[in-house]
Design an enzyme around this catalytic site. Structure first.
Site, PDB file in Angstrom:
ATOM      1  N   GLY A  29      -2.436  -5.206  -6.442  1.00 35.85           N
ATOM      2  CA  GLY A  29      -2.774  -5.928  -7.662  1.00 35.85           C
ATOM      3  C   GLY A  29      -4.261  -6.079  -7.881  1.00 35.85           C
ATOM      4  N   SER A  30      -5.038  -6.036  -6.798  1.00 33.22           N
ATOM      5  CA  SER A  30      -6.496  -6.141  -6.912  1.00 33.22           C
ATOM      6  C   SER A  30      -7.122  -4.869  -7.454  1.00 33.22           C
ATOM      7  CB  SER A  30      -7.111  -6.465  -5.538  1.00 33.22           C
ATOM      8  OG  SER A  30      -6.629  -7.691  -5.055  1.00 33.22           O
TER       9      SER A  30
ATOM     10  N   SER B 175     -10.592  -8.916  -2.145  1.00 33.67           N
ATOM     11  CA  SER B 175      -9.653  -9.212  -1.063  1.00 33.67           C
ATOM     12  C   SER B 175      -9.648 -10.710  -0.832  1.00 33.67           C
ATOM     13  CB  SER B 175     -10.053  -8.486   0.226  1.00 33.67           C
ATOM     14  OG  SER B 175      -9.265  -8.929   1.323  1.00 33.67           O
ATOM     15  N   LYS B 176      -8.523 -11.356  -1.101  1.00 36.22           N
ATOM     16  CA  LYS B 176      -8.459 -12.814  -1.006  1.00 36.22           C
ATOM     17  C   LYS B 176      -8.910 -13.290   0.372  1.00 36.22           C
ATOM     18  CE  LYS B 176      -4.890 -14.879  -2.814  1.00 36.22           C
ATOM     19  NZ  LYS B 176      -3.511 -15.420  -2.996  1.00 36.22           N
ATOM     20  N   THR B 177      -8.390 -12.653   1.430  1.00 34.20           N
ATOM     21  CA  THR B 177      -8.721 -13.062   2.801  1.00 34.20           C
ATOM     22  C   THR B 177      -9.955 -12.362   3.347  1.00 34.20           C
ATOM     23  OG1 THR B 177      -7.331 -11.315   3.745  1.00 34.20           O
ATOM     24  CG2 THR B 177      -6.272 -13.443   3.287  1.00 34.20           C
ATOM     25  N   PHE B 178     -10.397 -11.335   2.662  1.00 35.03           N
ATOM     26  CA  PHE B 178     -11.491 -10.464   3.105  1.00 35.03           C
ATOM     27  C   PHE B 178     -11.173  -9.815   4.455  1.00 35.03           C
ATOM     28  CE2 PHE B 178     -15.967  -9.066   3.042  1.00 35.03           C
ATOM     29  CZ  PHE B 178     -16.117  -8.885   1.677  1.00 35.03           C
TER      30      PHE B 178
ATOM     31  N   THR C  80      -8.138  -7.563   4.358  1.00 34.12           N
ATOM     32  CA  THR C  80      -7.198  -6.486   4.016  1.00 34.12           C
ATOM     33  C   THR C  80      -7.733  -5.164   4.560  1.00 34.12           C
ATOM     34  OG1 THR C  80      -6.677  -7.680   1.982  1.00 34.12           O
ATOM     35  CG2 THR C  80      -5.910  -5.398   2.155  1.00 34.12           C
TER      36      THR C  80
ATOM     37  N   GLU D 281      -7.284  -1.843   4.355  1.00 36.82           N
ATOM     38  CA  GLU D 281      -7.743  -0.722   3.527  1.00 36.82           C
ATOM     39  C   GLU D 281      -9.004  -1.096   2.745  1.00 36.82           C
ATOM     40  OE1 GLU D 281      -3.136  -0.610   3.504  1.00 36.82           O
ATOM     41  OE2 GLU D 281      -4.719  -2.130   3.382  1.00 36.82           O
TER      42      GLU D 281
ATOM     43  N   GLY E 148      -0.763 -11.253  -5.840  1.00 36.05           N
ATOM     44  CA  GLY E 148      -1.599 -10.078  -6.104  1.00 36.05           C
ATOM     45  C   GLY E 148      -1.267  -9.362  -7.393  1.00 36.05           C
ATOM     46  N   ARG E 149       0.016  -9.137  -7.654  1.00 39.73           N
ATOM     47  CA  ARG E 149       0.399  -8.382  -8.854  1.00 39.73           C
ATOM     48  C   ARG E 149       0.303  -9.214 -10.121  1.00 39.73           C
ATOM     49  NH1 ARG E 149       4.301  -9.155  -5.287  1.00 39.73           N
ATOM     50  NH2 ARG E 149       6.266 -10.183  -5.774  1.00 39.73           N
TER      51      ARG E 149
ATOM     52  N   GLU F  88       7.923  -4.365  -6.981  1.00 38.99           N
ATOM     53  CA  GLU F  88       7.540  -5.216  -5.859  1.00 38.99           C
ATOM     54  C   GLU F  88       8.133  -6.609  -6.037  1.00 38.99           C
ATOM     55  OE1 GLU F  88       3.720  -4.837  -3.407  1.00 38.99           O
ATOM     56  OE2 GLU F  88       3.288  -6.552  -4.696  1.00 38.99           O
TER      57      GLU F  88
ATOM     58  N   HIS G  87       7.150  16.393 -23.122  1.00 42.91           N
ATOM     59  CA  HIS G  87       7.141  17.774 -22.623  1.00 42.91           C
ATOM     60  C   HIS G  87       7.294  17.822 -21.107  1.00 42.91           C
ATOM     61  CE1 HIS G  87       6.099  19.639 -26.504  1.00 42.91           C
ATOM     62  NE2 HIS G  87       5.488  18.491 -26.733  1.00 42.91           N
TER      63      HIS G  87
ATOM     64  N   LYS H  50       2.884  -1.766   7.488  1.00 45.00           N
ATOM     65  CA  LYS H  50       1.517  -2.155   7.865  1.00 45.00           C
ATOM     66  C   LYS H  50       1.420  -2.457   9.354  1.00 45.00           C
ATOM     67  CE  LYS H  50      -0.232  -4.129   3.536  1.00 45.00           C
ATOM     68  NZ  LYS H  50      -0.779  -5.354   2.907  1.00 45.00           N
TER      69      LYS H  50
END
Length: 558
Positions: free
Chosen positions: A169-170, A220-223, A225, A227, A282-283, A368, A399, A521
């Site tokens: 979502g970010s 990143s909310k928690t910083f 994440t 990835e 997030g979403r 999700e 098409h 994960k």
């Protein structure tokens, strides 16, 4: 609503109205002809179309549900199902800030992020409106400083490029909205989005950029994440290769996060940190600080209109009786097709190039949220949930996969979206007229089809005849907007959010957790350690171990 209260919500299949709908499907629904319904009910279009009036008093979105496989009795019974499933009660709990996310014991309060009327909205007895407003004021100040050139990079040059680094979502929300509202963008600003951990995504995004004029937003909310922080650290290394001094990071990185410790450790000035609460999923986060890239790109005033459009649809969803409630009708149609017709997919086809990322955004929102098999009462469902949502902009889609929609063996309910006014009225609006003609024709063709008699009347004979027959009676909802402006886009997104809510409430699943994302994960983290050397492993099933060993052999990393 207490957590214990969720045990009062039954399986959808246990509801009395569910059985009534099963009987209606057998006796009427599966053989209902929309074409014949129009012939017998001259007011069908009038009864089954709804106009949404936005916050500015303009009627700017028209929803036509009349080409769906329903009649008065079926719709009335679907509405009865929503009432028996206590959807209105759950909706009211959501808007009161109650903890309807029962598995995480959290409120679901993204609606408070677009509370531009600043009415009190409370979570756990605390009015969150002042906090939301404070973050928005910070976003306004920051975005206007970047857009005006007041905010300068470490060499005194104006920012020309903004790179949003996030995932889920970010990323999907800001990507979709900036693309959809590109015609409102500042001509001397570009936005770029990096989400994939594949290094190619970051590398390609950075290739044309100059560190002196680039601003990074780390979402990143928690910083923490994995990835996002991996991409952020690589972006920082790229920046420092040119800028040299770590002190310059403060002028080129901002954080969309709540973890001040990790943000400061990264080198970002915590004054340039934009927070949001645990009740923002997030979403559903594009309305929050996660929308900073949007505010910078289209301007804060337009971002505010975007929020107000969504708020206006929230008001419609809360105050309008189910019989005329646009989101309720949309959600109930999903239930009708998914659970009684066995339709497993749902097509969203925008006839608008600016909305080319809209279906991708809705995929996360829908799948999700409702891709669950356990109810809020902690039992497994005995019915299908979570439709597979897909789509691409038409006329390209015509098409590629429209053949399957028209003549395939699967029932695929579809939403078609068109703006009456183009932002690019090219060549005396010839393009928009052609686009509109396809929008109207596709929905009509899917409903009417083409009979054997019609095919033969066109001069076709022999073996070719069956190949040119179209069954028809394929359901579509047509959504006609006056224009895709910020307020209309906000309302459209809110519509699909509330459709998703209605679906999940009837299926009795928690639409606001995502435990299904976690297992992969966890396993990836463990495997990551095994990829640190070139040694063969046998710690997994034979297939996974064999693949890991083949990767080690071929990668050239070791």
């Amino acid at each position: 609503m207490s957590l214990k209260a969720f045990s009062d919500f039954k399986l959808a299949s246990e509801l009395n109205t569910w059985g009534e709908l099963e009987e209606l499907y057998k006796t009427k629904g599966k053989n209902l002809s929309v074409k014949e319904e129009f012939q017998t009910d001259p007011k069908r279009f009038e009864k089954l179309s709804k106009t949404f009036v936005n916050y500015d008093g303009e009627s700017n979105v028209f929803f036509d549900f009349s080409k769906n496989l329903i009649d008065d009795e079926i719709l009335a019974t679907l509405i009865k199902l929503a009432k028996e499933a206590k959807v209105e009660e759950l909706r009211d709990s959501l808007f009161k800030g109650e903890h309807i996310n029962n598995t995480e014991d959290r409120a679901v309060y993204h609606v408070a992020l677009r509370n531009r009327s600043n009415k009190p909205m409370c979570v756990d007895g605390v009015n969150v409106a002042p906090e939301v407003d404070s973050v928005l004021e910070h976003m306004k100040e920051f975005s206007e400083a970047v857009r005006s050139g007041e905010w300068k990079g470490y060499t005194g040059k104006k920012i020309t490029d903004v790179v949003n680094i996030g995932i889920g979502g970010s990323d999907l929300g800001p990507v979709m909205v900036t693309e959809a509202l590109k015609s409102y963008a500042s001509p001397d600003l570009k936005v770029h989005f990096v989400s994939n951990i594949d290094g190619t995504h970051l590398s390609e995004a950075l290739k044309p950029l100059d560190a002196e004029t680039t601003l990074f937003l780390i979402a990143s909310k928690t910083f923490t994440t994995a990835e996002t922080i991996t991409n952020a650290n690589s972006a920082k290394a790229w920046f420092l290769k040119q800028a040299k001094e770590e002190a310059h990071i403060a002028k080129h990185f901002a954080a969309l996060s709540t973890n001040a410790t990790e943000v400061a450790k990264f080198g970002i000035d915590t004054k340039n940190m934009f927070g949001f609460e645990s009740w923002v999923g997030g979403r559903y986060s594009v309305w929050s600080a996660i929308g900073l890239s949007v505010a910078i790109y289209i301007g804060y005033d337009n971002f505010d209109k975007f929020l107000k459009g969504a708020e206006a649809f929230d008001k419609h969803f809360v105050e309008t009786p189910i019989e005329d409630n646009i989101a309720f009708i949309g959600g109930l149609l999903t239930i009708w097709y998914n659970n009684f017709f066995g339709a497993e997919t749902h097509l969203v086809a925008p006839f608008d190039q600016y909305l080319h990322r809209f279906a991708a955004y809705l995929q996360q929102l829908s799948m999700e949220s409702n891709g669950k098999s356990v109810t809020r009462g902690n039992v497994f469902t005995n019915y299908q949930t979570g439709t597979i949502l897909f789509g691409e902009p038409a006329t390209n889609a015509q098409h590629s996969f429209f053949q399957l929609v028209h003549q395939g063996t699967k029932l695929i309910p579809a939403d078609f979206i068109l703006a009456a006014r183009s932002h690019n009225p090219t060549n005396n609006n010839i393009h928009q007229k052609m686009l509109a003609s396809n929008f109207f024709a596709q929905a009509e063709a899917l409903m009417l089809g083409k009979t054997e008699e019609q095919v033969k009347a066109e001069g076709n004979t022999g073996d070719l005849v069956p190949h040119k027959i179209f069954q028809g009676n394929r359901p579509t909802t047509s959504i006609l907007a006056k224009e895709i402006d910020p307020q209309t886009l906000g309302a459209l997104i809110a519509y699909y959010e509330h459709v998703t809510f209605v679906e999940g409430a009837i299926w009795n699943v928690n639409s606001y957790d995502q435990w299904g994302v976690e297992l992969g994960k966890v396993l990836a983290k463990a495997i990551g350690k095994e990829l640190e050397d070139g040694e063969k492993i046998d710690s997994h099933d034979p297939s996974t171990s064999g693949l890991i060993n083949q990767f080690k052999s071929w990668s050239g990393i070791y």
